[in-house]
Structure formats: structure tokens, C-alpha cells
Enzyme design. Structure first.
Site, PDB file in Angstrom:
ATOM      1  N   SER A  88      -8.029   4.976   8.954  1.00 46.43           N
ATOM      2  CA  SER A  88      -8.653   4.905   7.634  1.00 46.43           C
ATOM      3  C   SER A  88      -7.913   3.904   6.740  1.00 46.43           C
ATOM      4  O   SER A  88      -8.514   3.020   6.114  1.00 46.43           O
ATOM      5  CB  SER A  88      -8.642   6.314   7.007  1.00 46.43           C
TER       6      SER A  88
ATOM      7  N   HIS B  54       0.823  -1.203   0.000  1.00 48.32           N
ATOM      8  CA  HIS B  54       0.000   0.000   0.000  1.00 48.32           C
ATOM      9  C   HIS B  54       0.862   1.260   0.000  1.00 48.32           C
ATOM     10  O   HIS B  54       1.739   1.423   0.840  1.00 48.32           O
ATOM     11  CB  HIS B  54      -0.900   0.008   1.245  1.00 48.32           C
TER      12      HIS B  54
ATOM     13  N   LYS C 217      -9.000  -0.488   5.975  1.00 45.30           N
ATOM     14  CA  LYS C 217      -9.186  -1.031   4.620  1.00 45.30           C
ATOM     15  C   LYS C 217      -8.256  -2.218   4.373  1.00 45.30           C
ATOM     16  O   LYS C 217      -8.616  -3.174   3.693  1.00 45.30           O
ATOM     17  CB  LYS C 217      -8.967   0.076   3.583  1.00 45.30           C
TER      18      LYS C 217
ATOM     19  N   ARG D 133     -14.369  14.077   6.709  1.00 43.97           N
ATOM     20  CA  ARG D 133     -13.049  14.662   7.010  1.00 43.97           C
ATOM     21  C   ARG D 133     -12.600  15.578   5.887  1.00 43.97           C
ATOM     22  O   ARG D 133     -12.026  16.643   6.113  1.00 43.97           O
ATOM     23  CB  ARG D 133     -12.006  13.548   7.210  1.00 43.97           C
TER      24      ARG D 133
HETATM   25  N1  URA Z   1      -5.600   7.665   2.511  1.00 45.60           N
HETATM   26  C1  URA Z   1      -6.619   7.056   3.128  1.00 45.60           C
HETATM   27  O1  URA Z   1      -7.088   6.024   2.690  1.00 45.60           O
HETATM   28  N2  URA Z   1      -7.105   7.627   4.236  1.00 45.60           N
HETATM   29  C2  URA Z   1      -6.621   8.755   4.764  1.00 45.60           C
HETATM   30  O2  URA Z   1      -7.105   9.205   5.783  1.00 45.60           O
HETATM   31  C3  URA Z   1      -5.548   9.390   4.114  1.00 45.60           C
HETATM   32  C4  URA Z   1      -5.056   8.809   2.979  1.00 45.60           C
END
Ligand code: URA
Length: 430
Positions: free
Chosen positions: A183, A82, A187, A168
Site C-alpha cells: 500500500s 514518508h 503510492k 482492509r
Molecule cells: N499507511 C498506508 O498508506 N497503508 C497502509 O496499509 C498502512 C498505513
């Protein structure tokens, strides 16, 4: 439990319990908490922060707000890579086919670009026919067969993040370490991989401009994953100039293919090799950087990339014939009319310039143009003559060329003294 009390508690700098955090996430997703109360809590978190335990609880509650992918139909350790987002970052397109050569399985879920940063899905979709909306069965089948697949959406993953991130974005609460970590990691947890390697970008083209902040984020994400029983590691990499030479969707696919042919730019190769090395080391596959480079030079990773393109409906002939990529023929060179050394590149401005040409989107709903973008001709430390161009822009009728030229002119700083070229690798956090 009352949302009012939770907001007040955080406003006053107190720690929230696991139950309170779970209550907030569940109630917000089920629309029992209005946006204004959630926005107030996010702002309180922004100013007061969250400790690692609270951040972990928030991440877990968010991950559990939707489906968690069960990757057990795929045998072995499943890996995810990632990037926290940058300009010209096509590393995923190189890293995945190389890793697959070492037997690694990578069922990768990726996003689209937003703002000045690009997204892997947009890049891949510039290949004619390429599909990234895969059924779970297709997704698993391709990973089993080729070693990796890239999907944009599989099921209902982390609805809490979709809602919270949108809020946000409009309430100036994106750039908080705990909120970013929860965040991103929620994921990753929902994606179901066993081991995750992050490429945390640092510099003018990244979310985080400062190495200390980036280190803090990397440590926090690794800590959350460790508490969740996952393997994790982070590479910190330089985003004080675009990665490689190409920015824009078709252009980046072309550069990734060239890299798999052994002709890539030095910074991109160095980063990809290092990410591959860290992934393999993390999951205890012994391979030296030399062996990784050999895998690229053998042409096998390129062949695997072609098989992957074909498996996802794309035209694999793009590998030998770049004319099959939608690439604009209308090219404009940008000159600064200055001579000297490139001192700094404001990479965010280069990303925005690419966006205003049509390669990116300022709002989620916008449609991008895969044929446009920027070829970076000069990077930090390079010398430019008075009439030499710094970038080449691939434009379309819809491109805002005037704004893009202005942005590029502001992005480049030219100085008299010699300047050291930028180092791509800034560190590794285990
Ligand atoms: N990328 C994300 O998926 N979330 C964030 O808060 C910042 C960057």
C-alpha cells in the site's frame, strides 16, 4: 483465471504467480471481483503471508492501476520522505525546507489524518488561504522555484490502494506487513520520486508497536523499491510518546515554525536532522549533521517555508504572527492528581484524545477543527507534582472534553522510581 482458485491457493499457503496477482488487482479495480471475494483473499494473505516476490508483484500491479507521475519536467534527483504515521509528527514541515537548502527537489504528495494519527495536508490547511489541491503545472512550478511543494491529489494515483485499503479497514486486515508495504510503496512509486526515505514509527502511537515488525516492514519496503530501481533508506523512530510537544493542526504548524526558528523541542530537531542527513547521504550530497543544523539556525529554511506557504496561497505572515493561525483561546489543563515520574505514555490514547477534541477524524468524511489539540507538558522520565498538569487542551464548543480528559488520564502512567527519558532514534536501515 478464476478468483475462487486464487483464494483457495492462498488459503492453502501456496505462492501466487505474478499473473494471478495482476489479474486480481485489475479485476478488482474494474469491479469484476466483488468485495466479498477480495476480502476473503486479503484474509488468506493476512494468515498465510506473501513472500518478497509476491509483495513486489502486488505493489507493482497496484502502482500501475492508475497514473504514474512523470516528474521529468523537474531537473535532478527527486526525493520523497514518508512517515508511516504517528502522533505530533510535523517532521515533514521542517525537513522539506531544510533539504531544499541543499538543492534537493521534493515534489511531495501527502495524506490527511485518519484515526489517532495526523496528516500533513490537514496541518498545512490550518494556515489561512493555504491550498494543497494543485494542478500538475502549479505543483512542478513551485518545486522548481522553491525546491519543494506539498499536494494532496494530483491525478488518479493508485486507485487500487484506495479500494483495497477501504476494504482492509473494515475487514481487520490492515496490520499485515506485506499489505502495508504494498500500500505504502505503490503510492511512492506512483509519486514518481527517484529516492525515498521512510520514517518508520515504532511504539504505542504507531501502527507497529514492535521494533522487529518495524524493521521487517522497513526492509521489505526498501527491497521493493530496490527491485524497482529506486534508492531508499529507512529511519526507525520512537513513537512511545508524542513527537515534540504539540498535537493538533495549528499547534503543530506553530511548533514546526518554532523549530525552523531554532527553538524546537530536542526530539523533533534530532529526528529532522537525522532524516535530512539520511536523504542527503542517500543521494550522495555530502553534508554533516552540523551543516544541517547550521542551515536551520541561519533562518534560510524558515524563509523558504514562508515562500512555500505564499506560493501555495497561504498567508506567510503566520510565521511572525501566530494570532493569524486558527488557535482556540479556550484552554483546559489536565491534572492526574498524582506525583512521581512519568513511566509510560500510551501515545495512541493521546492521539485519540486530540481526535475527540476535533483535531482528527474517525471517518474519512468528518470535518476537522484546526484550532484544537493538545500541548504535551510532561513526557517519559519527567517528574510531576501532585497538582501539576500533564497536558494543556485547546478546545472548542464541539470538543468532547470529558472523553479527552479520561483518555489522557489513562494514557499516562506515573511511577515512583526514576525513569530514563525516551530515545527518539532507534536505528537506520539501508
Ligand atoms: N499507511 C498506508 O498508506 N497503508 C497502509 O496499509 C498502512 C498505513
Amino acid at each position: 483465471m478464476r478468483m475462487y482458485d486464487i483464494i483457495k491457493k492462498k488459503r492453502d499457503g501456496q505462492e501466487l504467480t505474478s499473473e494471478e496477482i495482476e489479474f486480481v488487482v485489475k479485476a478488482y479495480v474494474s469491479e469484476n471481483i466483488p468485495d466479498y471475494q477480495m476480502a476473503a483473499l486479503l484474509m488468506a494473505i493476512f494468515f498465510r503471508g506473501m513472500n518478497p516476490r509476491e509483495t513486489y508483484d502486488l505493489t507493482i500491479s497496484m502502482a500501475r492501476s492508475g497514473e504514474i507521475l512523470d516528474l521529468s519536467p523537474i531537473e535532478g534527483i527527486k526525493v520523497d520522505k514518508h512517515s508511516t504515521g504517528g502522533v505530533g509528527d510535523k517532521a515533514t514541515l521542517v525537513v522539506l525546507p531544510v533539504l531544499a537548502g541543499f538543492g534537493v527537489k521534493i515534489p511531495k504528495m501527502s495524506g490527511r489524518g485518519l484515526g489517532h494519527t495526523g496528516g500533513t495536508i490537514d496541518k498545512l490547511e490550518s494556515i489561512p488561504g493555504m491550498r494543497t489541491e494543485l494542478t500538475k503545472e502549479e505543483f512542478f512550478h513551485i518545486v522548481k522555484k522553491i525546491g519543494f511543494a506539498v499536494a494532496s491529489q494530483t491525478g488518479n494515483l493508485v486507485p487500487a490502494d484506495k479500494k483495497i485499503y477501504a476494504l482492509r479497514d473494515t475487514t481487520a486486515t490492515v496490520d499485515n506487513i506485506s499489505l502495508i508495504a504494498s500500500s505504502v510503496v505503490s503510492k511512492k512509486l506512483a509519486g514518481g520520486a527517484d529516492a525515498i526515505v521512510f520514517d518508520v514509527k515504532v511504539g504505542s502511537g504507531a501502527f507497529l508497536k514492535d521494533i522487529n515488525q518495524a524493521t521487517e516492514l522497513a526492509k521489505l519496503m526498501i527491497d521493493i523499491l530496490k527491485r524497482s530501481g529506486k534508492l531508499s533508506r529507512a529511519v526507525l523512530s520512537n513513537m512511545d510518546q508524542p513527537l515534540g510537544r504539540m498535537v493538533g493542526n495549528s499547534l503543530e504548524v506553530l511548533e514546526a515554525i518554532e523549530t525552523l526558528k531554532g527553538n524546537g523541542p530536542e526530539d523533533l530537531i534530532k529526528l529532522c536532522v537525522r532524516i535530512c542527513y539520511e536523504v542527503l547521504d542517500l543521494i550522495k550530497i555530502k553534508a554533516s549533521e552540523q551543516q544541517i543544523i547550521k542551515e536551520i539556525l541561519s533562518g534560510k529554511a524558515l524563509e523558504r517555508f514562508a515562500n512555500f506557504v505564499e506560493a501555495q496561497g497561504g498567508d506567510p505572515r503566520v510565521i511572525d504572527d501566530y494570532n493569524l493561525l486558527p488557535l482556540s483561546k479556550e484552554i483546559i489543563e489536565v491534572k492526574l492528581n498524582k506525583s512521581g515520574y512519568i513511566g509510560k505514555v500510551n501515545t495512541e490514547l493521546v492521539g485519540i484524545a486530540s481526535m475527540v477534541l476535533g483535531a482528527g477524524r474517525s471517518k474519512k468524511e468528518e470535518v476537522i477543527d484546526p484550532s484544537v489539540g493538545i500541548e504535551v507538558l510532561k513526557k517519559t522520565g519527567d517528574y510531576i507534582q501532585f497538582d501539576e498538569p500533564v497536558v494543556r487542551m485547546y478546545v472548542s464548543k464541539k470538543s468532547d472534553v470529558k472523553s479527552a480528559i479520561k483518555l489522557i488520564s489513562h494514557a499516562y502512567e506515573v511511577v515512583e522510581q526514576r525513569v530514563k527519558p525516551q530515545e527518539i532514534l532507534l536505528g537506520v536501515i539501508e
